[in-house]
Design an enzyme around this catalytic site. Structure first.
Site, PDB file in Angstrom:
ATOM      1  CG  ASN A  33      -4.997  62.006  24.089  1.00 44.14           C
ATOM      2  OD1 ASN A  33      -6.024  62.394  23.513  1.00 44.14           O
ATOM      3  ND2 ASN A  33      -4.315  60.960  23.673  1.00 44.14           N
ATOM      4  NE  ARG A  79      -4.134  62.517  19.691  1.00 45.16           N
ATOM      5  CZ  ARG A  79      -4.995  61.547  19.480  1.00 45.16           C
ATOM      6  NH1 ARG A  79      -5.763  61.100  20.449  1.00 45.16           N
ATOM      7  NH2 ARG A  79      -5.102  61.016  18.283  1.00 45.16           N
ATOM      8  CG  HIS A 135      -1.763  57.430  14.046  1.00 40.23           C
ATOM      9  ND1 HIS A 135      -2.056  56.294  13.328  1.00 40.23           N
ATOM     10  CD2 HIS A 135      -2.503  57.358  15.183  1.00 40.23           C
ATOM     11  CE1 HIS A 135      -2.932  55.565  13.999  1.00 40.23           C
ATOM     12  NE2 HIS A 135      -3.225  56.201  15.130  1.00 40.23           N
ATOM     13  CG  LEU A 180       1.420  48.330  12.434  1.00 43.32           C
ATOM     14  CD1 LEU A 180       2.050  46.987  12.096  1.00 43.32           C
ATOM     15  CD2 LEU A 180       0.474  48.776  11.315  1.00 43.32           C
ATOM     16  NE  ARG A 184     -11.238  54.701  12.657  1.00 43.11           N
ATOM     17  CZ  ARG A 184     -10.295  55.137  13.499  1.00 43.11           C
ATOM     18  NH1 ARG A 184      -9.040  54.728  13.364  1.00 43.11           N
ATOM     19  NH2 ARG A 184     -10.596  55.982  14.458  1.00 43.11           N
ATOM     20  CG  ASP A 231      -6.876  42.653  22.166  1.00 42.08           C
ATOM     21  OD1 ASP A 231      -5.857  41.974  21.937  1.00 42.08           O
ATOM     22  OD2 ASP A 231      -6.943  43.492  23.082  1.00 42.08           O
ATOM     23  NE  ARG A 270      -2.243  41.389  24.452  1.00 41.67           N
ATOM     24  CZ  ARG A 270      -1.864  42.271  25.354  1.00 41.67           C
ATOM     25  NH1 ARG A 270      -0.805  42.034  26.080  1.00 41.67           N
ATOM     26  NH2 ARG A 270      -2.524  43.386  25.536  1.00 41.67           N
ATOM     27  N   GLY A 288       0.980  49.522  19.661  1.00 41.72           N
ATOM     28  CA  GLY A 288       0.822  48.306  20.480  1.00 41.72           C
ATOM     29  C   GLY A 288       1.170  47.024  19.736  1.00 41.72           C
ATOM     30  N   GLY A 346       2.788  46.843  16.625  1.00 40.96           N
ATOM     31  CA  GLY A 346       4.125  46.985  16.026  1.00 40.96           C
ATOM     32  C   GLY A 346       5.241  46.828  17.041  1.00 40.96           C
ATOM     33  CD  GLU A 393       0.735  59.164  19.667  1.00 41.43           C
ATOM     34  OE1 GLU A 393      -0.116  59.765  19.019  1.00 41.43           O
ATOM     35  OE2 GLU A 393       0.554  58.019  20.125  1.00 41.43           O
TER      36      GLU A 393
HETATM   37  P1  ADP Z   1      -4.119  52.575  20.768  1.00 37.89           P
HETATM   38  O1  ADP Z   1      -4.080  52.723  19.275  1.00 37.89           O
HETATM   39  O2  ADP Z   1      -5.491  52.591  21.341  1.00 37.89           O
HETATM   40  O3  ADP Z   1      -3.115  53.430  21.494  1.00 37.89           O
HETATM   41  P2  ADP Z   1      -2.263  50.426  21.228  1.00 37.89           P
HETATM   42  O4  ADP Z   1      -1.189  51.113  20.482  1.00 37.89           O
HETATM   43  O5  ADP Z   1      -2.075  50.179  22.679  1.00 37.89           O
HETATM   44  O6  ADP Z   1      -3.675  51.061  20.995  1.00 37.89           O
HETATM   45  O7  ADP Z   1      -2.467  48.999  20.511  1.00 37.89           O
HETATM   46  C1  ADP Z   1      -3.443  48.094  20.890  1.00 37.89           C
HETATM   47  C2  ADP Z   1      -3.301  46.836  20.066  1.00 37.89           C
HETATM   48  O8  ADP Z   1      -2.023  46.259  20.324  1.00 37.89           O
HETATM   49  C3  ADP Z   1      -4.334  45.767  20.409  1.00 37.89           C
HETATM   50  O9  ADP Z   1      -4.829  45.163  19.236  1.00 37.89           O
HETATM   51  C4  ADP Z   1      -3.513  44.767  21.211  1.00 37.89           C
HETATM   52  O10 ADP Z   1      -4.019  43.460  21.122  1.00 37.89           O
HETATM   53  C5  ADP Z   1      -2.192  44.859  20.484  1.00 37.89           C
HETATM   54  N1  ADP Z   1      -1.126  44.240  21.263  1.00 37.89           N
HETATM   55  C6  ADP Z   1      -0.577  44.647  22.429  1.00 37.89           C
HETATM   56  N2  ADP Z   1       0.348  43.746  22.855  1.00 37.89           N
HETATM   57  C7  ADP Z   1       0.364  42.754  21.923  1.00 37.89           C
HETATM   58  C8  ADP Z   1       1.094  41.523  21.769  1.00 37.89           C
HETATM   59  N3  ADP Z   1       1.984  41.130  22.659  1.00 37.89           N
HETATM   60  N4  ADP Z   1       0.833  40.770  20.689  1.00 37.89           N
HETATM   61  C9  ADP Z   1      -0.069  41.148  19.781  1.00 37.89           C
HETATM   62  N5  ADP Z   1      -0.781  42.278  19.849  1.00 37.89           N
HETATM   63  C10 ADP Z   1      -0.579  43.066  20.910  1.00 37.89           C
END
Ligand code: ADP
Length: 415
Positions: free
Chosen positions: A7, A99, A189, A218, A250, A292, A294, A341, A343, A396
């Site tokens: 990827n 990918r 996606h 998400l 975005r 982010d 989290r 991440g 979801g 994926e």
């Molecule tokens: P990408 O789309 O780059 O693959 P990910 O699917 O890894 O990204 O998602 C990243 C997002 O997931 C970030 O906003 C991160 O803060 C969020 N995330 C990961 N773990 C948690 C958690 N425990 N609580 C809230 N958000 C989280």
């Protein structure tokens, strides 16, 4: 077969080596052997490598380009240093799955890469100017380094959405624009939505045609997909990934007249505004703090930060709006599935999205919801819910590896 999954992003290369084959797919017994990530590919690159079951290795090395990065990965893979079981020479890599972000209208399924396919992927560069060139660099490098004897397969982010009807994919703008320039919704996606729908039907013991769900990917990028009778019927990302849900950076849906207005008021160029909408908006733009989720949740909880809360609330409200819209569009669904991440890991966000959705018979079981994090899979809705909610971690890379095997062996895709 050992499949190298690649990827390639504009400045990164992610990879996995997955052992899979038709019988292993059937038994769901494929095995991830190794994986890793090379970031900041041009310059002093940051390298993370991991053999399954062993500690991660982190290194910094000067790398010039994607070819150098893939060469590095291949040399590491066959070195005694990595000790990946059953791979000690390049002959241990049996095929490569790439990918590819944009397949335009041409590619509706995964395909074996040859010169004609490469030139068609090149034709789609204007539709994905940031992504397709990087994907092509990966294809050229892998072909050169592994030689013509190793088959290469392209798996497109857009392909799953090729089943959307015209009523979903056409924008209500002059039709000639679609005719002349193929301006339409493509969606992205797709590999993730497709994988999650596949897992859902496995868990539920359903046939493909019986799969009627709304999938919510998400992550940093976010998109929703209405899957009816197993096919993508609509999705929230559009001509580009900018449309739809609120994402890390975005903004998602907005009035296009804003562009002219901002241009006049802020003296920005259209290109600068495009960058702002893609890179400085969404959770980052509203909170002024971070993209982010989290960190935003922490800011909200620890400091009661008003704008962190606002960013999260707008994010959740947009998802809710799409669930309602897709239910109406599909004439009802059986489940809403969370992945990505956010979801997969944030019970709090899932709860806020589903808050008030008892009106459409979707209620969460608090205990199940808070326990289903960190890669766990399962149902999180309450026993009375007729619209179920599930968490299904996406994979994926696994789907790319499986598609690679099926394409190489010329077995028609069942998904
Ligand atoms: P990408 O789309 O780059 O693959 P990910 O699917 O890894 O990204 O998602 C990243 C997002 O997931 C970030 O906003 C991160 O803060 C969020 N995330 C990961 N773990 C948690 C958690 N425990 N609580 C809230 N958000 C989280």
């Amino acid at each position: 077969m050992n499949i190298l999954v690649l990827n390639c992003g504009s400045s990164s290369v992610k990879f996995q080596i997955i052992e899979t084959d038709l019988d292993l797919i059937e038994k769901n017994a494929d095995k991830r052997l190794a994986g890793g990530l090379i970031e900041r590919v041009v310059g002093q690159a940051l390298i993370t490598l991991e053999v399954e079951g062993q500690a991660k290795i982190r290194r910094a090395e000067p790398l010039r380009d994607h070819r150098d990065a893939i060469d590095y990965i291949l040399r590491w893979m066959i070195s005694p240093d990595s000790k990946i079981s059953n791979i000690n020479s390049l002959a241990g890599i049996h095929a490569v799955g790439h990918r590819v972000v944009h397949g335009g209208e041409k590619f509706t399924r995964s395909v074996m890469i040859d010169d004609a396919v490469i030139s068609q992927i090149e034709d789609s560069i204007e539709l994905a100017p940031l992504h397709n060139p990087a994907n092509l660099k990966g294809i050229h490098a892998a072909r050169e380094l592994l030689g013509p004897g190793v088959p290469q397969v392209a798996v497109f982010d857009t392909a799953f959405h090729s089943t959307m009807p015209e009523t979903s994919y056409l924008y209500a703008i002059p039709y000639q624009l679609y005719r002349r320039h193929r301006i339409r919704r493509y969606g992205f996606h797709g590999t993730s939505h497709r994988y999650v729908a596949y897992r859902y039907r496995q868990i539920m013991g359903l046939k493909r045609e019986e799969t009627n769900i709304i999938t919510l990917h998400l992550g940093n990028g976010c998109s929703a997909c209405a899957i009816k009778n197993g096919n993508s019927m609509d999705t929230s990302m559009g001509f580009t990934p900018l449309e739809g849900l609120v994402m890390g950076t975005r903004g998602g849906d907005m009035d296009p007249s804003l562009i002219e207005f901002i241009r006049n008021k802020e003296g920005m160029t259209v290109r600068e505004i495009d960058t702002m909408l893609n890179k400085q908006s969404g959770l980052l733009g509203v909170s002024g703090l971070t993209n982010d989720m989290r960190e935003l949740l922490d800011e909200e909880a620890e400091k009661q930060d008003r704008r962190a809360r606002l960013a999260i609330d707008i994010f959740c409200m947009r998802v809710k709006k799409y669930i309602g819209a897709y239910l109406a569009e599909m004439g009802g669904a059986d489940a809403v599935v969370f992945t990505g991440g956010i979801g997969e890991n944030s019970a709090a966000i899932r709860e806020r999205i589903c808050d008030g959705l008892e009106c459409i018979r979707l209620g969460l079981d608090k205990k199940k919801n808070s326990a289903t994090i960190n890669g766990k899979e399962g149902e999180i809705s309450s026993s009375g819910a007729t619209l179920k909610a599930l968490v299904i971690p996406t994979n994926e890379e696994l789907l790319i590896a499986r598609d690679t095997v099926r394409t190489v062996k010329n077995v028609p895709r069942r998904w």
